[in-house]
Design a protein around this motif. Sequence first.
Motif, PDB file in Angstrom:
ATOM      1  N   GLY A  97      -9.947  25.067 -17.775  1.00 56.85           N
ATOM      2  CA  GLY A  97     -11.223  24.590 -17.241  1.00 56.85           C
ATOM      3  C   GLY A  97     -11.809  23.415 -17.993  1.00 56.85           C
ATOM      4  N   LEU A  98     -10.961  22.608 -18.631  1.00 59.36           N
ATOM      5  CA  LEU A  98     -11.438  21.399 -19.295  1.00 59.36           C
ATOM      6  C   LEU A  98     -11.796  20.352 -18.243  1.00 59.36           C
ATOM      7  N   ASN A  99     -12.770  19.511 -18.560  1.00 57.73           N
ATOM      8  CA  ASN A  99     -13.186  18.464 -17.641  1.00 57.73           C
ATOM      9  C   ASN A  99     -12.107  17.376 -17.603  1.00 57.73           C
ATOM     10  N   SER A 100     -11.359  17.300 -16.515  1.00 59.04           N
ATOM     11  CA  SER A 100     -10.223  16.380 -16.444  1.00 59.04           C
ATOM     12  C   SER A 100     -10.643  14.918 -16.441  1.00 59.04           C
ATOM     13  N   GLU A 101     -11.904  14.641 -16.104  1.00 61.33           N
ATOM     14  CA  GLU A 101     -12.361  13.256 -16.057  1.00 61.33           C
ATOM     15  C   GLU A 101     -12.870  12.770 -17.411  1.00 61.33           C
ATOM     16  N   LYS A 102     -13.514  13.644 -18.163  1.00 63.73           N
ATOM     17  CA  LYS A 102     -14.162  13.204 -19.405  1.00 63.73           C
ATOM     18  C   LYS A 102     -13.438  13.642 -20.675  1.00 63.73           C
ATOM     19  N   GLY A 158       0.785  -1.231   0.000  1.00 65.09           N
ATOM     20  CA  GLY A 158       0.000   0.000   0.000  1.00 65.09           C
ATOM     21  C   GLY A 158       0.815   1.278   0.000  1.00 65.09           C
ATOM     22  N   GLU A 159       1.735   1.415   0.958  1.00 65.57           N
ATOM     23  CA  GLU A 159       2.524   2.641   1.061  1.00 65.57           C
ATOM     24  C   GLU A 159       3.445   2.809  -0.140  1.00 65.57           C
ATOM     25  N   ARG A 160       3.991   1.709  -0.618  1.00 60.83           N
ATOM     26  CA  ARG A 160       4.864   1.775  -1.788  1.00 60.83           C
ATOM     27  C   ARG A 160       4.081   2.233  -3.008  1.00 60.83           C
ATOM     28  N   ILE A 161       2.866   1.716  -3.165  1.00 54.29           N
ATOM     29  CA  ILE A 161       2.010   2.098  -4.297  1.00 54.29           C
ATOM     30  C   ILE A 161       1.695   3.592  -4.249  1.00 54.29           C
ATOM     31  N   LYS A 162       1.361   4.103  -3.081  1.00 56.39           N
ATOM     32  CA  LYS A 162       1.001   5.515  -2.946  1.00 56.39           C
ATOM     33  C   LYS A 162       2.159   6.437  -3.304  1.00 56.39           C
ATOM     34  N   LYS A 163       3.390   6.003  -3.031  1.00 54.20           N
ATOM     35  CA  LYS A 163       4.550   6.811  -3.375  1.00 54.20           C
ATOM     36  C   LYS A 163       4.876   6.730  -4.866  1.00 54.20           C
ATOM     37  N   LEU A 164       4.406   5.661  -5.515  1.00 59.15           N
ATOM     38  CA  LEU A 164       4.776   5.397  -6.894  1.00 59.15           C
ATOM     39  C   LEU A 164       3.768   5.909  -7.901  1.00 59.15           C
ATOM     40  N   MET A 165       2.465   5.842  -7.580  1.00 53.12           N
ATOM     41  CA  MET A 165       1.445   6.156  -8.588  1.00 53.12           C
ATOM     42  C   MET A 165       0.203   6.770  -7.957  1.00 53.12           C
ATOM     43  N   VAL A 166      -0.589   7.417  -8.808  1.00 53.07           N
ATOM     44  CA  VAL A 166      -1.905   7.916  -8.417  1.00 53.07           C
ATOM     45  C   VAL A 166      -2.899   7.474  -9.486  1.00 53.07           C
ATOM     46  N   VAL A 167      -4.136   7.241  -9.069  1.00 55.62           N
ATOM     47  CA  VAL A 167      -5.172   6.838 -10.013  1.00 55.62           C
ATOM     48  C   VAL A 167      -6.282   7.882  -9.991  1.00 55.62           C
ATOM     49  N   SER A 168      -6.669   8.358 -11.165  1.00 52.07           N
ATOM     50  CA  SER A 168      -7.701   9.390 -11.269  1.00 52.07           C
ATOM     51  C   SER A 168      -9.077   8.758 -11.154  1.00 52.07           C
ATOM     52  N   ASP A 169     -10.092   9.608 -11.018  1.00 52.18           N
ATOM     53  CA  ASP A 169     -11.457   9.115 -10.894  1.00 52.18           C
ATOM     54  C   ASP A 169     -11.948   8.429 -12.156  1.00 52.18           C
TER      55      ASP A 169
END
Length: 407
Positions: free
Chosen positions: A277-282, A82-93
Amino acid sequence: MTDATAAPPTDEDKTKINALSERLAFFFSNANLRQDKWMRLELQKAGSLSLDSLLKFKTISSISEDKSLLERAARGEDGEYGERIKKLMVVSDNGEITRVETFDWKTMGDGSSLSLYVKGIPLSEDGMKYAVSRDEVKALFEPYGRVAIVNLRFARKDGQKRASPLGKAVVEFDDEEGIEKAIADLIAVKEEKKEDEGGNDATEAKPKSVLELNGNKLTIEKMLPLKMFQNKDNNKRSRDDNGDGDKDEEPEEEEFKIEFEPVTLEWEKGTVIALTGLNSEKCDREAIREAVSDILGVSKDVKTSGLYVDYTRGQSEGNLRLKESGKETEMKELVEKLSDGSILIADEKVASAKILEGEEEEQYWKKFIEFLNSKKRQREEEKAMNKRRRLSGGGGRGRGRGRRGRR
């Protein structure tokens, strides 16, 4: 996006999440990206990799095809990684995974500072394959720290269609603590020579421990970096520092000079529109192109339109760049319609749209040219690293993605 109201994972789910986390930590690691050209190019091109794409990797889908479990793993919510993953990557919505720290050769180096060069790996009786697996080699070094990757060395001799094993491996640790512990225990510290009465060496430096595989005693040395990654003050180190001084056995010290002709552009004024102001999710490049092409009077075909969309998925800002001037009227009309909301991008009104001028326009082109030169340098670095692998006999890649579709 993970549902906050979802039931907690079962023990079986936790086991799968932990296994998925291990795979993600490997795929997005520096050790893997130094070798995995497909992953590098995907991350360079799009800035991220989707959960859907990762589910096509056989070594991931063989654990689970449940996208929600993969997302939990990517968010570092469960398991020992878990902690290693958080330091390595992020996942968007919207299910896109991005590295926290962008990979590039200049900052990540060649991995030599975390690696050991191992000789004496057992071969089969006919010498045509290794008698042990990468996992067996890995397990031998894991007591010192987490092993990121094991590369078994191969080389194709004259007249051979198939590369033969060299009985050598490169073992790369995940962090400095692991490599330092291994060096302290497995590599002899050179001492000042002492002579007996007959003038012979009375003592010989020996490592604290000697590892064995299938009865073979392993010779272990520190890995030397490519000169393109060396500190200039350390360039005088000889191959003798690495043991037997056999040049054929230490291809890592071959010198590769990264030289290329810098990109220059004669750019035209008034050809760039900045969007915020572009929609970062879509939003994606296709949605932007679909929304603006008609009013600009250009084809929606990427290759023939003369319109370039500078946008990375997951971002809220982007730019439109026309190859040639001459569409001032169309550009002004597009800016007005985007600003008043009569033209939407990904079904949303942008926060602002404007034609770049003056210093802002100069800064845009300066950064764009820097980007082109960075990409060109990366290509040259790729060639240098590929040359290194050819000279060193290639090598295995650890447990990879597996084959399923393209990947």
